[in-house]
Every structure is written in structure tokens, then in C-alpha cells.
Design a protein around this motif. Structure first.
Motif, short mmCIF file in Angstrom:
data_model
loop_
_atom_site.label_atom_id
_atom_site.label_comp_id
_atom_site.label_asym_id
_atom_site.label_seq_id
_atom_site.Cartn_x
_atom_site.Cartn_y
_atom_site.Cartn_z
N LEU A 14 0.84 -1.19 0.00
CA LEU A 14 0.00 0.00 0.00
C LEU A 14 0.88 1.25 0.00
CD1 LEU A 14 -2.26 -2.00 0.73
CD2 LEU A 14 -3.09 -0.36 2.35
N PRO A 15 0.35 2.38 -0.48
CA PRO A 15 1.13 3.61 -0.41
C PRO A 15 1.56 3.88 1.03
CG PRO A 15 -0.88 3.98 -1.64
CD PRO A 15 -0.98 2.60 -1.07
N GLY A 16 2.78 4.35 1.20
CA GLY A 16 3.27 4.64 2.54
C GLY A 16 4.16 3.55 3.09
N ASP A 17 4.13 2.36 2.48
CA ASP A 17 5.06 1.30 2.90
C ASP A 17 6.47 1.71 2.51
OD1 ASP A 17 2.87 -0.03 3.73
OD2 ASP A 17 2.92 -1.62 2.24
N LEU A 42 10.15 4.27 -1.17
CA LEU A 42 8.77 4.51 -0.75
C LEU A 42 7.82 3.93 -1.79
CD1 LEU A 42 6.88 6.27 1.17
CD2 LEU A 42 7.05 8.01 -0.60
N VAL A 43 6.81 3.21 -1.31
CA VAL A 43 5.77 2.70 -2.20
C VAL A 43 4.72 3.80 -2.33
CG1 VAL A 43 4.02 0.92 -2.49
CG2 VAL A 43 6.18 0.34 -1.42
N CYS A 44 4.34 4.18 -3.56
CA CYS A 44 3.35 5.26 -3.67
C CYS A 44 2.09 4.86 -4.42
CB CYS A 44 3.98 6.52 -4.25
SG CYS A 44 4.63 6.34 -5.89
N LYS A 45 1.93 3.57 -4.71
CA LYS A 45 0.69 3.09 -5.33
C LYS A 45 0.31 1.78 -4.66
CE LYS A 45 1.14 4.66 -10.05
NZ LYS A 45 1.39 4.25 -11.41
N SER A 46 -0.97 1.43 -4.70
CA SER A 46 -1.32 0.12 -4.15
C SER A 46 -1.29 -0.90 -5.28
CB SER A 46 -2.70 0.17 -3.51
OG SER A 46 -3.69 0.32 -4.48
N GLY A 47 -0.81 -2.07 -4.97
CA GLY A 47 -0.75 -3.12 -5.98
C GLY A 47 0.19 -4.23 -5.57
N ILE A 48 0.46 -5.11 -6.53
CA ILE A 48 1.30 -6.27 -6.24
C ILE A 48 2.75 -5.92 -6.55
CG2 ILE A 48 1.68 -8.70 -6.76
CD1 ILE A 48 -1.28 -8.64 -7.84
N ASP A 60 2.62 -3.52 -9.57
CA ASP A 60 1.67 -3.85 -10.62
C ASP A 60 0.27 -3.48 -10.11
OD1 ASP A 60 0.59 -4.86 -12.86
OD2 ASP A 60 1.08 -6.96 -12.46
N SER A 61 -0.29 -2.40 -10.65
CA SER A 61 -1.59 -1.97 -10.10
C SER A 61 -2.66 -1.94 -11.19
CB SER A 61 -1.46 -0.58 -9.47
OG SER A 61 -1.12 0.36 -10.44
N GLN A 62 -3.89 -1.97 -10.75
CA GLN A 62 -5.02 -1.92 -11.67
C GLN A 62 -5.54 -0.51 -11.66
OE1 GLN A 62 -7.40 -4.57 -12.80
NE2 GLN A 62 -5.99 -6.23 -12.45
N MET B 180 0.88 8.54 -3.79
CA MET B 180 0.63 9.06 -2.45
C MET B 180 1.84 8.78 -1.56
SD MET B 180 -3.17 7.59 -2.00
CE MET B 180 -3.87 8.44 -0.62
N GLY B 181 2.14 9.74 -0.71
CA GLY B 181 3.26 9.55 0.22
C GLY B 181 2.86 8.67 1.39
N TYR B 264 -6.87 -7.68 -4.96
CA TYR B 264 -5.86 -8.19 -5.88
C TYR B 264 -5.70 -9.70 -5.79
CZ TYR B 264 -4.35 -3.55 -7.26
OH TYR B 264 -4.32 -2.30 -7.80
#
Lengths: 234, 268
Positions: A14-17, A42-48, A60-62, B180-181, B264
Motif C-alpha cells: 500500500l502507499p506509505g510502505d 517509498l511505495v506510492c501506489k497500491s498493488g502487487i 503492478d496496479s489496476q 501518495m506519500g 488483488y
């Protein structure tokens, strides 16, 4: 460092990880959805979280909205002619420009036959957040290489960006299964636009519905649906 | 064939061991609308909000910001006209009021525009709270000169509306795939006349309370990003409420993770 990244491959992030680089970092290539922020990633999108040997990582996000990236091939709709450039809608936040000289064999005398409303398959040569995106319809050797204006017929549809990437994977299982249903031509743009052409309009619509439907199906569900469709369509 | 992921988390959850510090059942669904680039619905007890995000899209020249994206937030009330129309209406009605003689019978008619005005101001305040929280979480410099618009439709209001709006907004932004941060969540606390803290209050509990506070908490360091308070309270109570909200936020962030993981699960 790469150990803590490798541990998470295949997981949903998830974003913020954050991955922190405590020890001396090795070289890592961050793809879409990852950003370097000082000593951490920093991860800034949710996905795999995905990994490609040796050191490429991305998320990898949808998503549905396309953001132009250099080198990607897309299907655009010509919306205006202004002077010596065409304005092309690619689904991004602004229109991309396409020079009339950027076609195979085009010269100042010999202009390509492009009208407003035509579909073009083209590639980005300029795409960054600060500049207007620019498309070309030829490769670096000046060959069309499959790009250019679309012919008559066919059906254009919009699918999610995740599905498009699944269709473009080499030896994609999804495409192989679709091929067995009935014969068709398909052009896939990375901006989520898919153009198909089959024997009849009915076949094209069936293909459209199948593509839309298989977005959220498991492999078994997909097999069952495809088999049923192949049996029932003439 | 759209995927439904409605995760309803058990019954009321205990946050602090005390029975009053509990959250109502909450649930969420992402990507449920086909037209917007990202959408979500968030349910907290009987409060329900539907969110849609469009963007990054083309921006009007007048609203263009050269180094970051322009974010617009609209909260559509459950009943009544959208905000922009209301402004026109109240504007004209107020004009009329000025020309009216100071006569009691006619003043009564002015009740409705004034009420409208009041609810509009409240809505604008709510919109601003959501907008500023989203702006803090989004990395909007990555999409300069583009517009992001977030539309929040109130489906039902049974207390803790602002926190539900914040949660729906976060899920919708995440669904859109905007950079997003960190994530954020909204938690509402009410202090009843006896001084007990009630988290995630219903409309009735809000009405009976002495003070209502809403906090937006970020996922990175559990810090307060935004606060909106109403009523009177001591500094000590404020700090207690923040601590309680931070603890409650853990539940929300864990829920976000479970919900996205479920979404997912088919493509893993």
C-alpha cells in the motif's frame, strides 16, 4: 537490502510502505509505483510487488487513467489538425502532438493522409511531466513497423491498464485462450485502448465483452466462460 | 462482471478495553463505478459515502498550478442541490431579503435561505478539511498542470460523516492509482456530558455530546494531519481523544490492507 525487497515480492503493498536501506545499498531499479526517498524506497501506489531479474522492482496496479511514458505504444484518436502537427487524444491529462513528418515515407510534399477522427497506433518519444507529450508513427530507422493510421472496420474499446499489460505479456495465456474462441485481429495500446477486428460485428462485440469480463476472473472461471462462448457462437 | 469486495469487519470492535471506545461495523468497496478513474464506497454503521475520483485530467487555465496538480473536492449532500447552484440561489435570495421591510411575517420566509447558507458553509468547511488532508497525502508534484477532482456523495448520514468522507476519499484515491506519500484515515470522537469519550458516534450520540472532534491520522507515523472540533473541552481531553483516535486508526489501516489484498487476490 535486496533481501528485504525480495521477501516482499508477490505481496500486496500500500502507499506509505517503506523499505529502508540500512546497509550499503546495491544497485536497484525502481519501476512504476516506487520512489527513492533519501535512504529508503517509498511505495506510492497500491498493488502487487513484482521483481525481474536481476534488480528491477515495480508495483503492478489496476488503474484506469493513463499517464504517458516514453517509449510506450498507444492507440490515439486524432482530434485536431493545427499547422504541421496533429493533436492526438491518448487518454492522458493533455493532448499529445504528432508531426505530419513522423510517418513512414512522409515528406513536406508528400503528406500522410490523416483526418480528424482517425485512429493512430503510435509511440511516445517525449513523455515527461513537464513537457507536452509527443508521438511518432515510425521507429528510429524510419520504418512504420506496424504503426500508423488504422484502416476501416474494427472496434475500439477501453479496458483497464492492468488487463492491457496482461495481454501484452509474451506468450500471454489470456491471448492464447482467446485465439481458440475464434479468429480475430487485435491491436493493444498501453493506454488501455484495444482495437479488435473479426469476421462479423457480433464476434467483435463478443470479444469486447469477454475482455471486459475476464478482468476479474480466475483462470478456471475464464476457461469455463471461453469454452461456453466458443460452443455457442457460430 | 465487477468484483465486489465488501469486507464487513465483525461486530463492534473494542479499541481500548472499555466498551464505549468501540467502532461501528465498517465496510468498503473499491472500483464500483465504471465512469470515474477511481471510486469507492465506505460504510461506517449507518453512515455511508460514495466517492469518485477523476484525474489526472486536463485543467482549466484559470485553475492551473505550474508545479503541482489542482485538487477539487465536492461533497454532494444527500438531498438538495449541488453546491454551485445553491450559491446562486442563496445569493439571489439574500438580495431579496435586503429589500424586504423588517416585518415579522416576511422574516419567517427568510428561514430557508439562511438555513441553506448555514448548511452550505458547513459543507464548504468539510470540503476544505478533506481537500487539505488529501493534498498533504498526495504527491501532487508528480502531475503538474493537471486537475484531480474528488466527488463525495453522501448516501446516508448517521454521525461521523467527516471521518467517513475521509476514509472514502482515501480508498478512492488509492483505487485511482495516484501517487501518495502515505495513507490517511478519519476518526471521530465525541465527549458525552459525563466526560466519557465515544469513538465513531452515531448522529444521536453526537447530538447528546458536549464536544465532537474529527482527526485525520496518517499511516506513516500516526500523526494528526487535520483536526476539526466542535464544542468545549479541556486540553487533557483533546489529548486523550487524539490518543484514542491513533489507536482506532490501526484498525482502519489494517482494514485498508485486507481490503486491497482481497481486491488483488485474483491476480496474485
Amino acid at each position: 537490502m535486496s533481501d528485504c525487497l525480495k521477501e516482499k515480492v508477490g505481496e500486496v503493498l500500500l502507499p506509505g510502505d517503506v523499505f529502508s536501506l540500512e546497509r550499503k545499498p546495491e544497485k536497484v531499479i525502481c519501476g512504476p509505483g516506487l520512489r527513492r526517498n533519501g535512504d529508503e524506497i517509498l511505495v506510492c501506489k497500491s498493488g502487487i510487488f513484482r521483481h525481474k531479474h536481476p534488480n528491477m522492482y515495480w508495483i503492478d496496479s489496476q488503474q484506469k487513467r493513463y499517464v504517458p511514458a516514453k517509449g510506450e505504444s498507444v492507440i490515439g484518436i486524432v482530434t485536431a489538425k493545427s499547422g504541421d502537427v496533429f493533436k492526438v487524444d491518448v487518454g492522458g491529462s493533455e493532448l499529445a502532438s504528432l508531426s505530419y513528418l513522423a510517418f513512414e515515407g512522409a515528406t513536406k510534399r508528400n503528406r500522410p493522409n490523416v483526418k480528424v477522427g482517425d485512429l493512430v497506433y503510435a509511440q511516445f518519444i517525449i513523455a515527461n511531466k513537464d513537457m507536452e507529450p509527443e508521438l511518432v508513427c515510425m521507429d528510429s530507422c524510419g520504418r512504420a513497423n506496424g504503426m500508423g493510421v488504422f484502416g476501416l472496420g474494427g472496434l475500439l474499446m477501453k479496458v483497464s491498464l492492468g488487463l492491457v499489460r496482461r495481454l501484452l505479456v509474451p506468450q500471454s495465456a489470456l491471448v492464447k485462450e482467446l485465439e481458440k474462441v475464434f479468429p480475430f485481429e487485435m491491436v493493444v495500446g498501453l493506454n488501455g485502448r484495444v482495437w479488435v477486428k473479426a469476421q462479423s460485428t457480433q464476434h467483435m462485440l463478443v470479444l469486447g465483452n469477454l475482455l471486459e469480463g475476464c478482468e476479474n476472473m480466475t483462470a478456471q472461471q475464464r476457461h469455463a466462460v471461453f469454452r461456453r462462448v466458443a460452443d455457442s457462437t457460430p | 462482471m465487477r468484483q465486489r469486495n465488501c469486507d464487513f469487519v465483525g461486530t463492534t470492535m473494542e479499541v481500548d478495553g472499555q466498551s464505549t471506545l468501540s467502532l461501528r461495523e465498517f465496510g468498503c468497496e473499491q472500483n464500483l463505478l465504471s465512469r470515474p478513474d477511481g471510486s469507492s464506497s465506505f460504510v461506517q454503521g449507518d453512515t455511508s459515502v460514495l466517492a469518485g475520483v477523476y484525474g489526472p485530467a486536463e485543467v482549466k487555465v484559470s485553475k492551473e498550478i505550474y508545479d503541482r496538480a489542482t485538487l477539487e473536492v465536492v461533497i454532494q449532500p444527500k438531498v438538495g442541490l449541488p453546491d454551485c447552484i445553491k450559491i446562486l440561489q442563496t445569493g439571489s435570495l439574500v438580495m431579496q431579503c435586503q429589500h424586504l421591510p423588517q416585518d415579522g411575517s416576511k422574516m419567517l420566509k427568510m428561514g430557508s435561505p439562511i438555513w441553506n447558507m448555514d448548511s452550505r458553509v458547513k459543507e464548504r468547511a468539510r470540503e476544505q478539511c478533506v481537500r487539505e488532508t488529501c493534498e498533504a497525502a498526495l504527491l501532487s508534484t508528480l502531475h503538474p498542470r493537471s486537475s484531480l477532482s474528488l466527488v463525495l456523495q453522501v448516501v446516508h448520514d448517521d454521525g461521523s460523516l467527516l471521518s467517513c468522507c475521509l476514509n472514502a476519499a482515501c480508498m478512492a484515491l488509492m483505487d485511482t492509482g495516484l501517487p501518495m506519500g502515505c495513507l490517511f484515515c478519519g476518526v471521530t470522537c465525541a465527549i458525552d456530558p459525563e466526560g466519557h469519550i465515544v469513538t465513531d458516534p452515531t448522529a444521536q450520540q453526537e447530538k447528546n455530546s458536549r464536544a465532537v472532534m474529527t482527526f485525520a491520522i496518517d499511516s506513516a507515523q500516526r500523526r494528526v494531519m487535520m483536526s476539526s472540533t466542535k464544542g468545549s473541552f479541556s486540553v487533557n481531553e483533546l489529548q486523550q481523544c487524539i490518543a484514542v483516535s491513533q489507536r482506532a486508526s490501526e484498525k482502519f489501516f489494517q482494514f485498508y490492507r485486507d481490503s486491497v489484498r482481497r481486491r488483488y487476490s485474483k491476480t496474485l
